[in-house]
Enzyme design. Structure first.
Site, PDB file in Angstrom:
ATOM      1  N   GLU A  16       8.882  -4.308  11.124  1.00 42.68           N
ATOM      2  CA  GLU A  16       9.261  -2.993  10.598  1.00 42.68           C
ATOM      3  C   GLU A  16       9.667  -2.042  11.709  1.00 42.68           C
ATOM      4  O   GLU A  16       8.928  -1.869  12.695  1.00 42.68           O
ATOM      5  CB  GLU A  16       8.131  -2.377   9.777  1.00 42.68           C
ATOM      6  CG  GLU A  16       8.511  -1.018   9.200  1.00 42.68           C
ATOM      7  CD  GLU A  16       7.528  -0.451   8.207  1.00 42.68           C
ATOM      8  OE1 GLU A  16       7.754   0.686   7.731  1.00 42.68           O
ATOM      9  OE2 GLU A  16       6.546  -1.147   7.881  1.00 42.68           O
TER      10      GLU A  16
ATOM     11  N   GLU B  70      -1.480  -5.748   8.077  1.00 40.59           N
ATOM     12  CA  GLU B  70      -0.890  -5.002   9.184  1.00 40.59           C
ATOM     13  C   GLU B  70      -1.574  -5.518  10.450  1.00 40.59           C
ATOM     14  O   GLU B  70      -2.778  -5.327  10.635  1.00 40.59           O
ATOM     15  CB  GLU B  70      -1.071  -3.503   8.988  1.00 40.59           C
ATOM     16  CG  GLU B  70      -0.222  -2.967   7.841  1.00 40.59           C
ATOM     17  CD  GLU B  70       0.000  -1.470   7.898  1.00 40.59           C
ATOM     18  OE1 GLU B  70      -0.433  -0.836   8.890  1.00 40.59           O
ATOM     19  OE2 GLU B  70       0.610  -0.929   6.965  1.00 40.59           O
TER      20      GLU B  70
ATOM     21  N   ASP C  92       0.832  -1.201   0.000  1.00 41.39           N
ATOM     22  CA  ASP C  92       0.000   0.000   0.000  1.00 41.39           C
ATOM     23  C   ASP C  92       0.870   1.257   0.000  1.00 41.39           C
ATOM     24  O   ASP C  92       0.362   2.374  -0.136  1.00 41.39           O
ATOM     25  CB  ASP C  92      -0.990   0.007   1.158  1.00 41.39           C
ATOM     26  CG  ASP C  92      -0.331   0.047   2.532  1.00 41.39           C
ATOM     27  OD1 ASP C  92       0.910  -0.001   2.610  1.00 41.39           O
ATOM     28  OD2 ASP C  92      -1.070   0.106   3.540  1.00 41.39           O
ATOM     29  N   SER C  93       2.185   1.069   0.057  1.00 38.12           N
ATOM     30  CA  SER C  93       3.119   2.179  -0.164  1.00 38.12           C
ATOM     31  C   SER C  93       2.947   2.790  -1.543  1.00 38.12           C
ATOM     32  O   SER C  93       3.477   3.878  -1.820  1.00 38.12           O
ATOM     33  CB  SER C  93       4.563   1.706   0.034  1.00 38.12           C
ATOM     34  OG  SER C  93       4.812   0.509  -0.693  1.00 38.12           O
TER      35      SER C  93
END
Length: 269
Positions: A179, A113, A42-43
């Site tokens: 992350e 996520e 989704d970056s």
């Protein structure tokens, strides 16, 4: 072709390489370079769609880009990144959105996520045959709450990430992304679980690494401190485009070799 099983079996053995990709051309080049996993992140909201964050990215955006990447990649595992609010609100809708990535976009797996709210969902998705990659630590979709600060920096936070890693492993996740967490925390999570960990800003002891492809290629106007630039395509693209503009303006392009003349058409006007 790389499979979910192949990725799982790399835990503790062969380092896993993962990059983001959002189009067929980039996917094909990454395939040629031998990248194991392509994440349709989704970056894309920041890199390709012009948004300031990932939050506006839709399921349709991800499905379209995932299908393009799947068409471009013959060998890499293709993972669709589920966008903000596409999972976790309603179980049936979450399953439908994830299933769509496999049925319509030809993804091999989805990435969530993750948090406490995705443990049961991960288990249900795996039961239905949808492989899940869990994402812990900094989760950018929560940026309104956490910003982009490093996560897991206290003992309580570290314990929570470790606990979530174990819960998602037990739920059937085939892989964990860690992350922007301390390297020593990532190392302990890697030791504690049997599934592979893939780090981004999480130190060298994970089973693999992932970066945003724009950061790797030097296309990003700015990159996070944990990224490394391996090329400078932004400058090369600027130079090539400027050279094209100059040749069009000067009349050097198109030259004779770029044109075709049909003699029988000389006297039309």
């Amino acid at each position: 072709m790389t499979t979910v099983r192949d990725v799982r079996e790399k835990a503790g053995t062969t380092p896993i390489t993962m990059l983001t990709a959002y189009d067929a051309t980039t996917a094909a080049v990454a395939d040629e370079a031998g990248i194991d996993v392509l994440l349709v992140g989704d970056s894309m909201g920041n890199t390709d769609l012009g948004y300031d964050t990932t939050l506006p990215v839709t399921v349709d955006d991800v499905a379209s880009r995932t299908a393009a990447v799947a068409r471009g990649a013959d060998e890499a595992l293709v993972v669709a990144d589920m966008p903000f609010l596409s999972v976790g609100v309603d179980e049936a809708e979450s399953i439908e959105n994830c299933g769509r990535m496999l049925k319509e976009a030809d993804a091999d797996a989805v990435k969530l996520e993750s948090g406490d709210h995705t443990v049961e969902l991960t288990e249900r998705l795996v039961q239905l045959g949808i492989p899940v990659m869990a994402h812990l630590g900094l989760t950018p979709q929560r940026m309104k709450e956490t910003g982009y600060a490093r996560q897991g920096t206290t003992r309580d936070e570290g314990h929570r990430i470790l606990d979530l890693a174990r819960k998602h492993e037990d739920a059937g996740a085939f892989c964990l992304v860690l992350e922007h967490v301390p390297a020593n925390l990532a190392a302990q999570v890697t030791d504690a679980v049997s599934v592979p960990t893939i780090g981004i800003g999480a130190g060298p002891d994970c089973d693999g690494q992932v970066l945003v492809v724009d950061d790797v290629l030097g296309l990003s106007p700015s990159a996070p401190p944990f990224a490394k630039q391996y090329g400078d395509l932004r400058e090369q693209m600027r130079g090539a485009m400027a050279a094209y503009r100059e040749e069009v303006e000067s009349g050097a392009f198109p030259a004779e070799e770029h044109s075709h003349v049909a003699d029988e058409l000389d006297d039309l006007y």
